[in-house]
Scaffold this motif. Sequence first.
Motif, short mmCIF file in Angstrom:
data_model
loop_
_atom_site.label_atom_id
_atom_site.label_comp_id
_atom_site.label_asym_id
_atom_site.label_seq_id
_atom_site.Cartn_x
_atom_site.Cartn_y
_atom_site.Cartn_z
N GLU A 151 0.84 -1.20 0.00
CA GLU A 151 0.00 0.00 0.00
C GLU A 151 0.87 1.24 0.00
N LEU A 152 0.25 2.37 -0.30
CA LEU A 152 0.94 3.65 -0.12
C LEU A 152 -0.01 4.65 0.53
N HIS A 153 0.57 5.64 1.20
CA HIS A 153 -0.19 6.63 1.95
C HIS A 153 -0.03 8.00 1.28
N THR A 154 -1.11 8.73 1.18
CA THR A 154 -1.08 10.05 0.53
C THR A 154 -1.79 11.09 1.38
N VAL A 155 -1.60 12.34 0.97
CA VAL A 155 -2.33 13.46 1.55
C VAL A 155 -2.64 14.43 0.42
N GLU A 156 -3.75 15.10 0.51
CA GLU A 156 -4.11 16.10 -0.50
C GLU A 156 -3.37 17.40 -0.24
N MET A 157 -3.11 18.13 -1.33
CA MET A 157 -2.36 19.39 -1.25
C MET A 157 -3.19 20.54 -1.79
N GLU A 158 -2.85 21.74 -1.34
CA GLU A 158 -3.46 22.94 -1.89
C GLU A 158 -2.38 23.97 -2.17
N LYS A 159 -2.63 24.78 -3.20
CA LYS A 159 -1.66 25.79 -3.58
C LYS A 159 -2.01 27.09 -2.88
N VAL A 160 -1.07 27.63 -2.12
CA VAL A 160 -1.30 28.84 -1.33
C VAL A 160 -0.15 29.82 -1.54
N GLN A 161 -0.38 31.03 -1.12
CA GLN A 161 0.65 32.07 -1.21
C GLN A 161 1.35 32.18 0.14
N ASP A 162 2.70 32.08 0.12
CA ASP A 162 3.42 32.15 1.39
C ASP A 162 3.65 33.59 1.81
N GLU A 163 4.38 33.76 2.90
CA GLU A 163 4.58 35.12 3.45
C GLU A 163 5.40 36.02 2.52
N ASN A 164 6.12 35.42 1.55
CA ASN A 164 6.90 36.20 0.59
C ASN A 164 6.16 36.46 -0.71
N GLN B 219 5.08 34.14 -2.67
CA GLN B 219 5.34 33.07 -3.60
C GLN B 219 4.30 31.95 -3.43
N MET B 220 3.95 31.31 -4.54
CA MET B 220 3.00 30.21 -4.48
C MET B 220 3.72 28.94 -4.04
N ALA B 221 3.10 28.21 -3.14
CA ALA B 221 3.68 26.98 -2.60
C ALA B 221 2.56 25.98 -2.32
N TYR B 222 2.94 24.71 -2.15
CA TYR B 222 1.96 23.67 -1.85
C TYR B 222 1.95 23.39 -0.34
N ARG B 223 0.75 23.18 0.18
CA ARG B 223 0.59 22.90 1.60
C ARG B 223 -0.35 21.71 1.78
N GLU B 224 0.01 20.85 2.73
CA GLU B 224 -0.84 19.69 3.01
C GLU B 224 -2.15 20.13 3.65
N ILE B 225 -3.22 19.43 3.29
CA ILE B 225 -4.53 19.71 3.87
C ILE B 225 -4.78 18.70 4.98
N PRO B 226 -4.83 19.13 6.24
CA PRO B 226 -5.04 18.19 7.36
C PRO B 226 -6.34 17.42 7.19
N GLY B 227 -6.29 16.16 7.59
CA GLY B 227 -7.49 15.34 7.54
C GLY B 227 -7.76 14.69 6.20
N THR B 228 -6.84 14.83 5.23
CA THR B 228 -7.07 14.26 3.89
C THR B 228 -6.18 13.05 3.64
N GLU B 229 -5.58 12.50 4.69
CA GLU B 229 -4.72 11.34 4.52
C GLU B 229 -5.55 10.15 4.00
N LYS B 230 -4.91 9.33 3.15
CA LYS B 230 -5.61 8.19 2.59
C LYS B 230 -4.63 7.05 2.33
N VAL B 231 -5.12 5.83 2.48
CA VAL B 231 -4.32 4.64 2.22
C VAL B 231 -4.84 3.97 0.94
N TRP B 232 -3.92 3.67 0.01
CA TRP B 232 -4.27 3.07 -1.27
C TRP B 232 -3.63 1.69 -1.38
N PRO B 233 -4.42 0.66 -1.69
CA PRO B 233 -3.81 -0.65 -1.93
C PRO B 233 -3.00 -0.60 -3.23
N ALA B 234 -1.82 -1.20 -3.23
CA ALA B 234 -0.98 -1.18 -4.43
C ALA B 234 0.07 -2.27 -4.33
#
Length: 498
Positions: free
Chosen positions: A382-395, A397-412
Amino acid sequence: MGKLTGFIDYKRENKEERDPAQRIQDWQEYDAPFSDEVLSRQGARCMDCGTPFCQMGEEIHGATSGCPIYNLIPEWNDLVYKGQWKEALNRLMKTNNFPEFTGRVCPAPCEGSCTVAINDPAVTIKSIERTIIDKGFENGWITPRVPKERTGKTVAIIGSGPAGLAAADQLNQAGHTVTVYERDDRAGGLLTYGIPNMKLEKDVVERRIRLLEQEGIDFILNTEVGKDISAEELKHTYDAVLLCTGAQKQRDLVIEGREADGVHFAMDYLKGSTKKLLGSEVDGEQSIDAEGKDVIVIGGGDTGADCIATALRQNCKSIVQFGKHPKLPLVRTEANMWPQYPNVFSIEYAHKEATAKFGEDPRQYSIQTKRFVKDEQGNLKELHTVEMEKVQDENGQMAYREIPGTEKVWPAQLVFIAIGFEGPEQEVLDSFGVETFNQKADAKYGKFETSEANVFAAGDARRGQSLIVWAINEGRELAHKVDEHLMGSTVLPSYLEV
């Protein structure tokens, strides 16, 4: 060019494809050719542009716009509209050594920059190009062009992908004696072992290789520089050595569990699958079969799509493709206006096939893989993932940030890493004493020399991972430079002089 009101009178007609549910039962090309009547109408849609952006070949914001080999697109569109196929072939071959390849696997940045595409669907440039060259072979218009005289100069080319083949073709026509070295058992590079059969059937590649051999080019296969032949021997034997090895160092995903049995690089899988299909010997790392397995492809590009199509034909149990980025918009945004390459949502051949078999598009967006998990025997489970969102940081600049509570396990049981390439394999460069190079900034000025005398480089090995049309561009420009280097002047054309 074309019919003056063709772009008004006729709508774009897309190529016919074999039924997705049926074609995954074989390895033949998935699309069907247009009729002459349809292509005549499509050629008629080409406008009499004051500036044909389709053939400009520029990079805008890091993406290719227009044709990097500057195909004379409006001219051969007009000839196809008039039914003058042989004349169209003559115009096409002036700029493109291998239209049978680009007409099948190029992503067609020319269509993204088509003037018609400002308001309507673009002219079907890619399909017209493919049909022109296919007619050339079918009708016997393409015959060996054996140079009448030889210069006495010898050239070795390392690598038989599109850049190496283009350079070989040009230099051979200039009269030099050309030898191409390939470490695999078949010539063609990624054309043979990187692009699946259903996109580019291998008899198409082999047909071109045979033609080049008939024209005087020598191909030495199963020969790896630094192992089977030394760089010093090559430099001593030949007047010039050309490094066209591609950018085959695959980018890895270094996370927990990467060592699990079942996690593979995408290109190893594609190469092994094609070798098995062609009856070639396959080593252990490339002997991978997806039958009955849950398969996940990490990477949202064309290589990932090719893994999907291959796994489907091996009768996988399920298939999912992870993409780091959000789903693309259906239409261009203000930040992606014509003539840039259109970054819009599309459904590729593999996605249609997966949908036909499993009832849904296999793509998952904004996904970050966190870890691989193996069983007690070391096999991936299996593998474990989390969803991401694109946000603007303090500078700002656009960056990716993990979205809490979106973890998922995929059989593989199989995962293919298809997240691009880092550059050329260092071993070949080291054997020649060539420093690691990335001369992309100097590409337009034609600097193909390396730090070693009489050793040159072109294609993905020089500019980094790119398109087949850029590889052909580089091979032709390299040939122009090497011919000039060997002879003091050159008879070969240069895109830089257009």
